[in-house]
Scaffold this active site. Structure first.
Site, short mmCIF file in Angstrom:
data_model
loop_
_atom_site.label_atom_id
_atom_site.label_comp_id
_atom_site.label_asym_id
_atom_site.label_seq_id
_atom_site.Cartn_x
_atom_site.Cartn_y
_atom_site.Cartn_z
N ASN A 10 17.82 29.27 12.78
CA ASN A 10 16.50 29.89 12.56
C ASN A 10 16.58 31.33 13.05
O ASN A 10 16.64 31.57 14.26
CB ASN A 10 15.44 29.10 13.34
N TRP A 11 16.62 32.26 12.12
CA TRP A 11 16.79 33.67 12.50
C TRP A 11 15.49 34.29 13.01
O TRP A 11 15.48 35.45 13.43
CB TRP A 11 17.31 34.49 11.31
N LYS A 12 14.40 33.56 12.94
CA LYS A 12 13.09 34.06 13.38
C LYS A 12 12.83 35.45 12.77
O LYS A 12 13.17 35.69 11.62
CB LYS A 12 13.01 34.09 14.91
N HIS A 96 6.98 24.96 13.44
CA HIS A 96 7.70 25.50 14.60
C HIS A 96 6.69 25.82 15.71
O HIS A 96 5.58 26.26 15.42
CB HIS A 96 8.48 26.76 14.18
N GLU A 98 6.36 28.21 17.57
CA GLU A 98 5.83 29.59 17.55
C GLU A 98 4.72 29.72 16.52
O GLU A 98 3.78 30.51 16.69
CB GLU A 98 6.99 30.57 17.28
N GLU A 168 11.78 19.69 19.31
CA GLU A 168 11.98 20.96 20.01
C GLU A 168 11.02 21.04 21.19
O GLU A 168 9.87 21.49 21.03
CB GLU A 168 11.71 22.13 19.07
N GLY A 174 14.12 29.18 23.49
CA GLY A 174 14.30 30.58 23.88
C GLY A 174 14.30 30.80 25.38
O GLY A 174 14.19 31.92 25.85
N SER A 214 17.42 26.04 22.95
CA SER A 214 18.54 26.62 23.69
C SER A 214 19.87 25.89 23.45
O SER A 214 20.64 25.66 24.38
CB SER A 214 18.22 26.70 25.18
N GLY A 236 18.30 31.56 19.00
CA GLY A 236 19.07 32.71 19.48
C GLY A 236 20.55 32.68 19.13
O GLY A 236 21.11 33.67 18.65
C1 PEP Z 1 14.23 27.70 17.58
O1 PEP Z 1 13.90 28.82 17.23
O2 PEP Z 1 13.89 26.72 16.89
C2 PEP Z 1 14.99 27.53 18.82
C3 PEP Z 1 15.31 26.33 19.19
O3 PEP Z 1 15.32 28.68 19.50
P1 PEP Z 1 16.45 28.79 20.68
O4 PEP Z 1 17.69 28.10 20.17
O5 PEP Z 1 16.64 30.24 20.89
O6 PEP Z 1 15.90 28.08 21.88
#
Ligand code: PEP
Length: 252
Positions: A10-12, A96, A98, A168, A174, A214, A236
């Protein structure tokens, strides 16, 4: 029943046209998957056609990070499932944390997005998970059940068994603080049991449940060794080709 693991980046809201092209080229050469696992990336909306073209004839699937329930209409700034499919997307991330946190997306609205994904033949990756406060107060199981109850309310059991779930935990996204493999496995098992009640043993056994929060090269092997973890959703670490390639190349 064996499930094909799915590793998704996921490049966000990161990368621009040129850095995205560079990352695509690095992924094309860096990722050497056998046919035993699927790989996908979800770039920002504006970059989707470019990334799709650049990854053409590779084994890397391209997907959206968000979708609107309607097929078209006066919804400035939104994108429909049909539009995502028309530029080569084969999956879409829905719910998600976010989106839930910053854009107030609730479970019933997310349920309508799941239906939209099916309408356009996209595989929906439905994200759920508890906050730190919810975990510390012992509410994790209730939160997961509530998120599933509401989002799946208007799906038929066969539709429900076709979604991909991403567990998640919000406190792990993050933050560099990942769930231990055992903690993640417990929740994944609970999710599979929930689906067993909803769609029967076969549907539950077919369901792919990804872990996100993460995920890094140094913790992916332990996570993927768990029986109910069928892939990872990576934020990330998916922005760095070497790290993402190592995550795809997890060893159990
Ligand atoms: C995500 O964006 O779904 C995610 C899990 O981010 P990260 O790996 O940075 O925690």
């Amino acid at each position: 029943m064996s499930r094909i693991p799915f590793i998704v980046g996921n490049w966000k809201m990161y990368k621009n046209a040129s850095s995205a092209m560079e990352l695509c080229d690095q992924l094309r050469t860096g990722i050497r998957t056998a046919g035993d696992r699927e790989v996908g990336v979800a770039p920002p909306l504006a970059l989707l056609p470019l990334v799709q073209q650049r990854l053409e004839n590779s084994r890397i699937r391209v997907g959206g990070q968000n979708v609107h329930p309607q097929a078209e209409g006066a919804f400035t700034g939104e994108v429909s499932a049909e539009m995502l499919a028309s530029v080569g997307c084969s999956f879409v991330i829905i719910g998600h944390s976010e989106r839930r946190q910053h854009f107030n997306e609730g479970d019933s609205f997310l349920g309508a997005k799941l239906l939209a994904a099916f309408r356009a033949q996209l595989d929906p990756i439905f994200c759920l998970g508890e906050t730190l406060q919810e975990r510390e107060s012992g509410a994790t199981e209730g939160v997961i059940r509530r998120q599933l109850d509401k989002a799946l309310a208007s799906l038929t059991p066969p539709q429900a068994s076709r979604i991909i779930v991403a567990y998640e935990p919000v406190w792990a996204i993050g933050t560099g603080r990942t769930a231990t493999p055992e903690t993640a496995q417990q929740v994944h098992h609970l999710i599979r049991e929930y689906f067993r009640g909803l769609c029967g043993i076969e549907g539950a056994n077919r369901l792919r449940i990804l872990y996100g929060g993460s995920v890094k090269p140094d913790n992916v092997d332990g996570l993927m060794a768990q029986p109910d973890i069928d892939g990872t959703l990576v934020g990330g670490a998916s922005l760095n080709a070497a790290d993402f390639a190592r995550i795809v190349d997890y060893r159990t």
